[in-house]
Design a protein around this motif. Structure first.
Motif, PDB file in Angstrom:
ATOM      1  N   LEU A 168     -56.677-103.078 -75.819  1.00 14.05           N
ATOM      2  CA  LEU A 168     -56.735-104.524 -76.012  1.00 14.05           C
ATOM      3  C   LEU A 168     -57.690-105.176 -75.020  1.00 14.05           C
ATOM      4  O   LEU A 168     -58.351-106.159 -75.349  1.00 14.05           O
ATOM      5  CB  LEU A 168     -55.330-105.116 -75.881  1.00 14.05           C
ATOM      6  CG  LEU A 168     -54.294-104.601 -76.896  1.00 14.05           C
ATOM      7  CD1 LEU A 168     -52.962-105.326 -76.732  1.00 14.05           C
ATOM      8  CD2 LEU A 168     -54.793-104.732 -78.323  1.00 14.05           C
ATOM      9  N   GLN A 169     -57.779-104.625 -73.810  1.00 15.17           N
ATOM     10  CA  GLN A 169     -58.784-105.106 -72.858  1.00 15.17           C
ATOM     11  C   GLN A 169     -60.185-104.908 -73.408  1.00 15.17           C
ATOM     12  O   GLN A 169     -61.090-105.716 -73.161  1.00 15.17           O
ATOM     13  CB  GLN A 169     -58.643-104.367 -71.522  1.00 15.17           C
ATOM     14  CG  GLN A 169     -57.507-104.864 -70.649  1.00 15.17           C
ATOM     15  CD  GLN A 169     -57.379-104.058 -69.365  1.00 15.17           C
ATOM     16  OE1 GLN A 169     -57.783-102.886 -69.298  1.00 15.17           O
ATOM     17  NE2 GLN A 169     -56.789-104.650 -68.336  1.00 15.17           N
ATOM     18  N   GLY A 170     -60.373-103.825 -74.155  1.00 15.56           N
ATOM     19  CA  GLY A 170     -61.673-103.531 -74.744  1.00 15.56           C
ATOM     20  C   GLY A 170     -61.939-104.300 -76.028  1.00 15.56           C
ATOM     21  O   GLY A 170     -62.965-104.075 -76.672  1.00 15.56           O
ATOM     22  N   VAL A 192     -44.134 -97.354 -80.060  1.00 18.03           N
ATOM     23  CA  VAL A 192     -44.283 -98.690 -80.638  1.00 18.03           C
ATOM     24  C   VAL A 192     -43.762 -99.748 -79.667  1.00 18.03           C
ATOM     25  O   VAL A 192     -44.374-100.818 -79.505  1.00 18.03           O
ATOM     26  CB  VAL A 192     -43.566 -98.777 -81.997  1.00 18.03           C
ATOM     27  CG1 VAL A 192     -43.631-100.206 -82.539  1.00 18.03           C
ATOM     28  CG2 VAL A 192     -44.193 -97.811 -82.998  1.00 18.03           C
ATOM     29  N   GLN A 193     -42.673 -99.431 -78.997  1.00 16.81           N
ATOM     30  CA  GLN A 193     -42.134-100.362 -78.001  1.00 16.81           C
ATOM     31  C   GLN A 193     -43.148-100.631 -76.889  1.00 16.81           C
ATOM     32  O   GLN A 193     -43.351-101.775 -76.468  1.00 16.81           O
ATOM     33  CB  GLN A 193     -40.844 -99.774 -77.418  1.00 16.81           C
ATOM     34  CG  GLN A 193     -40.043-100.714 -76.548  1.00 16.81           C
ATOM     35  CD  GLN A 193     -38.663-100.137 -76.242  1.00 16.81           C
ATOM     36  OE1 GLN A 193     -37.945 -99.714 -77.148  1.00 16.81           O
ATOM     37  NE2 GLN A 193     -38.302-100.095 -74.974  1.00 16.81           N
ATOM     38  N   GLY A 194     -43.808 -99.569 -76.419  1.00 12.52           N
ATOM     39  CA  GLY A 194     -44.818 -99.733 -75.380  1.00 12.52           C
ATOM     40  C   GLY A 194     -46.021-100.513 -75.854  1.00 12.52           C
ATOM     41  O   GLY A 194     -46.574-101.350 -75.122  1.00 12.52           O
ATOM     42  N   LEU A 195     -46.439-100.271 -77.070  1.00 15.34           N
ATOM     43  CA  LEU A 195     -47.584-100.999 -77.625  1.00 15.34           C
ATOM     44  C   LEU A 195     -47.257-102.482 -77.814  1.00 15.34           C
ATOM     45  O   LEU A 195     -48.095-103.352 -77.548  1.00 15.34           O
ATOM     46  CB  LEU A 195     -48.009-100.378 -78.953  1.00 15.34           C
ATOM     47  CG  LEU A 195     -48.605 -98.972 -78.881  1.00 15.34           C
ATOM     48  CD1 LEU A 195     -48.815 -98.409 -80.272  1.00 15.34           C
ATOM     49  CD2 LEU A 195     -49.925 -98.976 -78.097  1.00 15.34           C
ATOM     50  N   VAL A 196     -46.054-102.759 -78.286  1.00 17.43           N
ATOM     51  CA  VAL A 196     -45.650-104.158 -78.447  1.00 17.43           C
ATOM     52  C   VAL A 196     -45.649-104.857 -77.095  1.00 17.43           C
ATOM     53  O   VAL A 196     -46.098-106.006 -76.966  1.00 17.43           O
ATOM     54  CB  VAL A 196     -44.269-104.243 -79.124  1.00 17.43           C
ATOM     55  CG1 VAL A 196     -43.720-105.670 -79.054  1.00 17.43           C
ATOM     56  CG2 VAL A 196     -44.354-103.789 -80.576  1.00 17.43           C
ATOM     57  N   ARG A 197     -45.187-104.162 -76.081  1.00 23.47           N
ATOM     58  CA  ARG A 197     -45.187-104.751 -74.730  1.00 23.47           C
ATOM     59  C   ARG A 197     -46.614-105.034 -74.263  1.00 23.47           C
ATOM     60  O   ARG A 197     -46.891-106.078 -73.674  1.00 23.47           O
ATOM     61  CB  ARG A 197     -44.472-103.805 -73.768  1.00 23.47           C
ATOM     62  CG  ARG A 197     -44.305-104.353 -72.347  1.00 23.47           C
ATOM     63  CD  ARG A 197     -43.166-103.672 -71.625  1.00 23.47           C
ATOM     64  NE  ARG A 197     -43.356-102.251 -71.466  1.00 23.47           N
ATOM     65  CZ  ARG A 197     -43.904-101.683 -70.389  1.00 23.47           C
ATOM     66  NH1 ARG A 197     -44.346-102.440 -69.389  1.00 23.47           N
ATOM     67  NH2 ARG A 197     -44.008-100.383 -70.305  1.00 23.47           N
ATOM     68  N   SER A 198     -47.532-104.122 -74.563  1.00 23.25           N
ATOM     69  CA  SER A 198     -48.921-104.342 -74.152  1.00 23.25           C
ATOM     70  C   SER A 198     -49.524-105.538 -74.885  1.00 23.25           C
ATOM     71  O   SER A 198     -50.352-106.268 -74.338  1.00 23.25           O
ATOM     72  CB  SER A 198     -49.766-103.087 -74.409  1.00 23.25           C
ATOM     73  OG  SER A 198     -50.015-102.888 -75.791  1.00 23.25           O
ATOM     74  N   SER A 199     -49.096-105.751 -76.128  1.00 22.69           N
ATOM     75  CA  SER A 199     -49.648-106.851 -76.917  1.00 22.69           C
ATOM     76  C   SER A 199     -49.212-108.217 -76.402  1.00 22.69           C
ATOM     77  O   SER A 199     -49.805-109.237 -76.780  1.00 22.69           O
ATOM     78  CB  SER A 199     -49.230-106.704 -78.387  1.00 22.69           C
ATOM     79  OG  SER A 199     -47.857-107.005 -78.565  1.00 22.69           O
ATOM     80  N   LYS A 200     -48.198-108.238 -75.559  1.00 21.55           N
ATOM     81  CA  LYS A 200     -47.696-109.511 -75.020  1.00 21.55           C
ATOM     82  C   LYS A 200     -48.357-109.889 -73.701  1.00 21.55           C
ATOM     83  O   LYS A 200     -48.073-110.958 -73.147  1.00 21.55           O
ATOM     84  CB  LYS A 200     -46.177-109.447 -74.859  1.00 21.55           C
ATOM     85  CG  LYS A 200     -45.452-109.304 -76.196  1.00 21.55           C
ATOM     86  CD  LYS A 200     -43.947-109.186 -76.036  1.00 21.55           C
ATOM     87  CE  LYS A 200     -43.253-109.045 -77.391  1.00 21.55           C
ATOM     88  NZ  LYS A 200     -41.787-108.862 -77.257  1.00 21.55           N
ATOM     89  N   LYS A 202     -51.124-111.353 -71.342  1.00 21.89           N
ATOM     90  CA  LYS A 202     -51.953-112.540 -71.579  1.00 21.89           C
ATOM     91  C   LYS A 202     -53.444-112.227 -71.456  1.00 21.89           C
ATOM     92  O   LYS A 202     -53.851-111.351 -70.692  1.00 21.89           O
ATOM     93  CB  LYS A 202     -51.576-113.646 -70.591  1.00 21.89           C
ATOM     94  CG  LYS A 202     -50.165-114.176 -70.777  1.00 21.89           C
ATOM     95  CD  LYS A 202     -49.863-115.293 -69.781  1.00 21.89           C
ATOM     96  CE  LYS A 202     -48.451-115.841 -69.975  1.00 21.89           C
ATOM     97  NZ  LYS A 202     -48.141-116.910 -68.996  1.00 21.89           N
ATOM     98  N   ASP A 203     -54.222-112.974 -72.215  1.00 21.71           N
ATOM     99  CA  ASP A 203     -55.684-113.011 -72.079  1.00 21.71           C
ATOM    100  C   ASP A 203     -56.378-111.685 -72.381  1.00 21.71           C
ATOM    101  O   ASP A 203     -57.447-111.396 -71.845  1.00 21.71           O
ATOM    102  CB  ASP A 203     -56.082-113.483 -70.670  1.00 21.71           C
ATOM    103  CG  ASP A 203     -55.540-114.860 -70.349  1.00 21.71           C
ATOM    104  OD1 ASP A 203     -55.502-115.694 -71.279  1.00 21.71           O
ATOM    105  OD2 ASP A 203     -55.141-115.092 -69.191  1.00 21.71           O
ATOM    106  N   LEU A 204     -55.767-110.867 -73.224  1.00 19.96           N
ATOM    107  CA  LEU A 204     -56.447-109.651 -73.672  1.00 19.96           C
ATOM    108  C   LEU A 204     -57.140-109.947 -74.993  1.00 19.96           C
ATOM    109  O   LEU A 204     -56.524-110.457 -75.932  1.00 19.96           O
ATOM    110  CB  LEU A 204     -55.447-108.501 -73.843  1.00 19.96           C
ATOM    111  CG  LEU A 204     -54.700-108.061 -72.578  1.00 19.96           C
ATOM    112  CD1 LEU A 204     -53.775-106.887 -72.886  1.00 19.96           C
ATOM    113  CD2 LEU A 204     -55.671-107.690 -71.467  1.00 19.96           C
ATOM    114  N   PRO A 205     -58.416-109.613 -75.130  1.00 14.59           N
ATOM    115  CA  PRO A 205     -59.172-110.009 -76.331  1.00 14.59           C
ATOM    116  C   PRO A 205     -58.828-109.226 -77.588  1.00 14.59           C
ATOM    117  O   PRO A 205     -59.134-109.665 -78.695  1.00 14.59           O
ATOM    118  CB  PRO A 205     -60.626-109.755 -75.918  1.00 14.59           C
ATOM    119  CG  PRO A 205     -60.546-108.723 -74.844  1.00 14.59           C
ATOM    120  CD  PRO A 205     -59.273-109.001 -74.097  1.00 14.59           C
ATOM    121  N   GLY A 206     -58.223-108.075 -77.432  1.00 15.74           N
ATOM    122  CA  GLY A 206     -57.862-107.285 -78.598  1.00 15.74           C
ATOM    123  C   GLY A 206     -56.530-107.707 -79.196  1.00 15.74           C
ATOM    124  O   GLY A 206     -55.900-108.678 -78.758  1.00 15.74           O
TER     125      GLY A 206
END
Length: 449
Positions: A168-170, A192-200, A202-206
């Motif tokens: 998501l940073q990329g 999936v739980q870890g990915l959902v956490r990463s999606s929350k 802030k300020d990630l362009p992906g």
């Protein structure tokens, strides 16, 4: 054991990839009485089940006959997958798998403990289409439950979170595609739980665009994603024997079933991407003559304009074999030749973080939007518990349509390592289509991850 806290087996029809449901819906509409056969292939043949793993797998497959669609699952499909037809959802409510009748599972010993697994699935296409994902997932789980046991789940959620953050940073648009070769159900849940956490963060362009697994989409409240798989085109080609027009007919039925702007990512490589692009630029047939000939007309594209070709109406294409960078170049040449800009390429073949970032840059340099379906790298990325520096390798296993209507079903792909089906038919179709074999150094299917 490494899996003591892991739920055993598959207990939901939604514990599958979305494209199995969308294809089952289309098969119910167009091919409800067609009989098919599927066969299993282990592309990592040195990684075999032992007798205990086989017996566990046999029991779990028998249990598939107990699955029922719940009211909660039905409501989720209606709300999250509005493209699924009402008659199909009514069908699915009463649908039952019959593994005792439809699956032949055998264990061929190579020594006192280990043997080769053989799986043959036969029956109506509309009924047997849902076996592929659960049987693959269960086979992988059997191997890592009873053969390769030097691992545990520790750190899996955090590992997925870190991968998600990097993607998501990329600026990547990424979906989780790991159902078929997951280590087990619990692993995919953690991922999936870890990915959902990463999606929350802030300020990630992906963006995390969802998961192909419909059950985990429901559980974690993210989008189920996917469109169509190779077997749709394989089955139509086998039934008609018309490989020259199989892509055209497959695209036509799909668009007729779901409409423009819905499930609009086209899979290009069933019989080689070069052949697919010949069909992709043809006028869209909207009616069929008495003789079965497809008659062209104009339909409305996803952006509301009038489009006359599949390439205009479909939002993009999926890359699933061969050299991704060559694919982008080939796709660019095709779209440029027909004056189309701004389409999406979904990459889905043996990805990791570095490959996603690289292919994103390549795709964008040609003017494409890039998206990524990441599978085994998410759900079967482990090191040995006894040696954290040594990788615990995943199985590379597939189940492919081998017959439809009593005729051989084949896949040629953009990589010779992914060819499947009757060898003589494969060679015949290659000649008929003018297929050119391509060599790719990273195409060894036994060493993909």
């Amino acid at each position: 054991m490494a899996q003591d806290q892991t739920p055993e087996g598959v207990f939901s029809f939604l514990d599958t990839d979305l494209y199995k449901l969308t294809m089952q819906c289309a098969v119910l509409k167009y091919f409800p009485s067609v009989k098919v056969e599927y066969k299993f292939t282990n592309r990592t043949p040195q990684m075999r089940l032992n007798k205990t793993a086989f017996n566990w797998l046999k029991t779990q497959i028998e249990k598939l006959g107990n699955i029922r669609l719940t009211q909660q699952e039905l409501e989720f499909l209606r709300s999250s997958c509005p493209f699924l037809r009402d008659d199909y959802l009514n069908y699915l409510q009463f649908f039952r798998l019959r593994p005792a009748e439809q699956i032949k599972l055998t264990f061929q010993p190579v020594d006192e403990e280990f043997g080769d697994l053989d799986v043959v699935i036969t029956g109506l296409w509309v009924e047997t289409i849902l076996y592929e994902i659960p049987i693959l997932a269960l086979t992988s789980e059997a191997y890592f439950r009873f053969v390769e046991t030097d691992w545990d789940h520790q750190g899996q959620e955090e590992k997925a979170y870190q991968k998600g953050v990097r993607l998501l940073q990329g600026g990547c648009l990424v979906s989780e595609f790991g159902s078929r070769r997951r280590r087990d159900f619990h692993t995919q849940d953690l991922v999936v739980q870890g990915l959902v956490r990463s999606s929350k963060e802030k300020d990630l362009p992906g963006k995390l665009t969802g998961t192909s697994n419909v059950y985990f989409a429901m559980k974690h409240r993210i989008a189920p994603v996917g469109t169509v798989a190779h077997e749709w085109f394989m089955g139509i080609a086998a039934l008609t024997g018309d490989y020259e027009n199989a892509n055209l007919k497959g695209l036509h039925y799909w668009l007729e079933c779901y409409g423009a702007g819905v499930l609009g990512i086209a899979l290009t490589d069933t019989f080689g991407t070069s052949d697919f692009f010949k069909a992709f630029n043809k006028p869209i047939p909207t009616t069929t003559s008495a003789s079965g000939e497809l008659i062209s007309d104009h339909v409305e594209s996803s952006d509301g304009s009038k489009g006359s070709t599949f390439a205009e109406v479909f939002t993009g294409i999926r890359q699933d074999s061969g050299d991704p960078k060559d694919y982008v170049k080939q796709a660019s040449e095709f779209y440029d030749s027909v004056g189309i800009k701004g389409k999406t390429i979904v990459f889905s073949d043996a990805l990791d973080v570095e490959k996603c970032l690289e292919y994103k840059q390549v795709a964008e340099s040609y003017g494409f939007k890039a998206s990524f379906g990441v599978g085994t790298f998410f759900t079967n990325d482990f090191t040995l518990k006894s040696d954290g520096q040594t990788k615990s390798k995943p199985l590379n296993i597939v189940i492919k349509l081998s017959e439809a209507g009593g005729k051989p079903a084949i896949k040629i792909s953009d990589n010779i390592g992914k060819n499947t089906g009757h060898a003589e038919t494969v060679e015949e179709v290659k000649k008929r289509l003018g297929y050119t074999e391509k060599q790719w150094g990273d195409g060894n299917e036994a060493q993909r991850w």
